[in-house]
Write an enzyme that holds these catalytic residues in place. Structure first.
Site, PDB file in Angstrom:
ATOM      1  N   HIS A  42       8.779 -45.265  24.481  1.00 55.89           N
ATOM      2  CA  HIS A  42       9.590 -45.919  25.502  1.00 55.89           C
ATOM      3  C   HIS A  42       9.918 -47.363  25.148  1.00 55.89           C
ATOM      4  O   HIS A  42      10.768 -47.976  25.797  1.00 55.89           O
ATOM      5  CB  HIS A  42       8.883 -45.852  26.857  1.00 55.89           C
ATOM      6  CG  HIS A  42       8.751 -44.462  27.393  1.00 55.89           C
ATOM      7  ND1 HIS A  42       9.830 -43.669  27.674  1.00 55.89           N
ATOM      8  CD2 HIS A  42       7.652 -43.717  27.684  1.00 55.89           C
ATOM      9  CE1 HIS A  42       9.423 -42.496  28.132  1.00 55.89           C
ATOM     10  NE2 HIS A  42       8.114 -42.493  28.129  1.00 55.89           N
ATOM     11  N   ARG A  64       2.369 -45.417  19.036  1.00 50.25           N
ATOM     12  CA  ARG A  64       2.759 -44.210  19.757  1.00 50.25           C
ATOM     13  C   ARG A  64       4.154 -43.821  19.282  1.00 50.25           C
ATOM     14  O   ARG A  64       5.102 -44.604  19.411  1.00 50.25           O
ATOM     15  CB  ARG A  64       2.749 -44.408  21.268  1.00 50.25           C
ATOM     16  CG  ARG A  64       3.163 -43.100  21.985  1.00 50.25           C
ATOM     17  CD  ARG A  64       2.913 -43.120  23.462  1.00 50.25           C
ATOM     18  NE  ARG A  64       3.897 -43.898  24.210  1.00 50.25           N
ATOM     19  CZ  ARG A  64       4.091 -43.775  25.532  1.00 50.25           C
ATOM     20  NH1 ARG A  64       3.376 -42.902  26.236  1.00 50.25           N
ATOM     21  NH2 ARG A  64       4.984 -44.526  26.145  1.00 50.25           N
ATOM     22  N   GLU A 120      -0.396 -34.845  29.183  1.00 48.46           N
ATOM     23  CA  GLU A 120       0.318 -35.457  30.303  1.00 48.46           C
ATOM     24  C   GLU A 120       1.150 -34.447  31.090  1.00 48.46           C
ATOM     25  O   GLU A 120       2.046 -34.826  31.841  1.00 48.46           O
ATOM     26  CB  GLU A 120       1.211 -36.594  29.800  1.00 48.46           C
ATOM     27  CG  GLU A 120       2.062 -36.230  28.595  1.00 48.46           C
ATOM     28  CD  GLU A 120       2.756 -37.428  27.969  1.00 48.46           C
ATOM     29  OE1 GLU A 120       2.912 -38.457  28.639  1.00 48.46           O
ATOM     30  OE2 GLU A 120       3.141 -37.321  26.783  1.00 48.46           O
ATOM     31  N   ASP A 165       3.102 -39.596  33.791  1.00 50.19           N
ATOM     32  CA  ASP A 165       3.739 -38.304  33.588  1.00 50.19           C
ATOM     33  C   ASP A 165       2.896 -37.170  34.149  1.00 50.19           C
ATOM     34  O   ASP A 165       3.433 -36.195  34.695  1.00 50.19           O
ATOM     35  CB  ASP A 165       4.005 -38.070  32.101  1.00 50.19           C
ATOM     36  CG  ASP A 165       5.269 -38.764  31.624  1.00 50.19           C
ATOM     37  OD1 ASP A 165       6.264 -38.762  32.368  1.00 50.19           O
ATOM     38  OD2 ASP A 165       5.262 -39.319  30.524  1.00 50.19           O
TER      39      ASP A 165
END
Length: 263
Positions: A50, A75, A154, A180
């Site tokens: 993100h 990530r 998630e 999430d």
């Protein structure tokens, strides 16, 4: 040469000092990373899912974290296992992969992050050799244990498959994404990362990780939530994003200035 930052995997698995606290950075600015790495964080995560990092800036960010004497974690974007290999080549000590929902997903992740016999990671760790200070042959023989492969849990599907995911050889642990997961558990009805349902899911995930001898990590929205996770027994926690910390610091400074000016 084995330095403290190169011993990250072992320290994480031993849960030294009651667990680790990590920073989390999505703004693609290596200098910002350098500033945060000077604080008491045990490590820094570069969020490419993100956040706005690309491979060039991430490689520079990893270098700045290590310059501060800390291991760096990245990530990756969803399903971008090729990026995982390149980030390890750039010197990352761990990879967090989002949306790992099955043993097949976990095996695909391991293929990209571990050398044979565990995986099929391609050879080319030029920056990693520099950062770890190891000859090529030594790095080949130790990289699978020096680096950490973490699957994100998630979704409801991932929770149901958690034992199968953890049983995959080469998966070192999981990372619970409460936001999430809360959306998934409520069938899209709400965003509730601090809810009782998430606490219950974390307790279940922790028990399964301990049964498999794997580590468990989670994202905490702030320091207080991160502390709750450490108290529960998690091995690595996030104490909020850099943007939240930056804005909170700005608000505190503004409020202090106004309070004195108005007194």
């Amino acid at each position: 040469m084995t330095t403290d930052m190169n011993g990250f995997a072992g320290r994480l698995k031993r849960r030294e000092n009651g667990g680790m606290i990590s920073g989390w950075v999505g703004i693609p600015d290596p200098m910002l990373v350098n500033h945060l790495a000077q604080e008491g964080f045990d490590t820094i995560v570069l969020d490419m899912q993100h956040g706005m990092w690309d491979m060039t800036s991430a490689a520079s960010g990893i270098a700045h974290v290590r310059l501060a004497g800390k291991p760096a974690i990245a990530r990756i974007p969803v399903g971008d296992f090729a990026a995982a290999s390149r980030l390890l080549d750039a010197g990352a000590s761990a990879i967090i992969a989002p949306m790992i929902n099955s043993a097949d997903d976990a095996r695909a992740l391991v293929k990209a992050t571990k050398y044979p016999p565990l995986g099929e990671r391609s050879w080319g760790p030029s920056l990693a050799l520099n950062h770890f200070g190891l000859p090529a042959e030594d790095y080949l023989q130790t990289a699978n244990s020096l680096t950490v492969t973490i699957a994100m849990v998630e979704t409801r599907t991932a929770l149901d498959a958690i034992d199968e995911i953890l049983a995959v050889d080469g998966i070192d642990g999981i990372f619970v994404g409460p936001s999430d997961l809360s959306i998934a558990l409520s069938n899209g009805a709400r965003l509730a990362p601090d809810s009782a349902a998430i606490d219950q899911a974390l307790a279940t995930a922790l028990a399964r990780c301990r049964a498999h001898g794997k580590v468990i990590c989670a994202f905490g929205g702030d320091g207080a939530r991160a502390g709750e996770y450490l108290k529960l027994g998690l091995d690595l926690v996030i104490a909020g994003t850099e943007t939240a910390q930056l804005r909170a610091g700005a608000r505190t400074a503004i409020q202090a200035a106004r309070k004195i000016a108005d007194s």
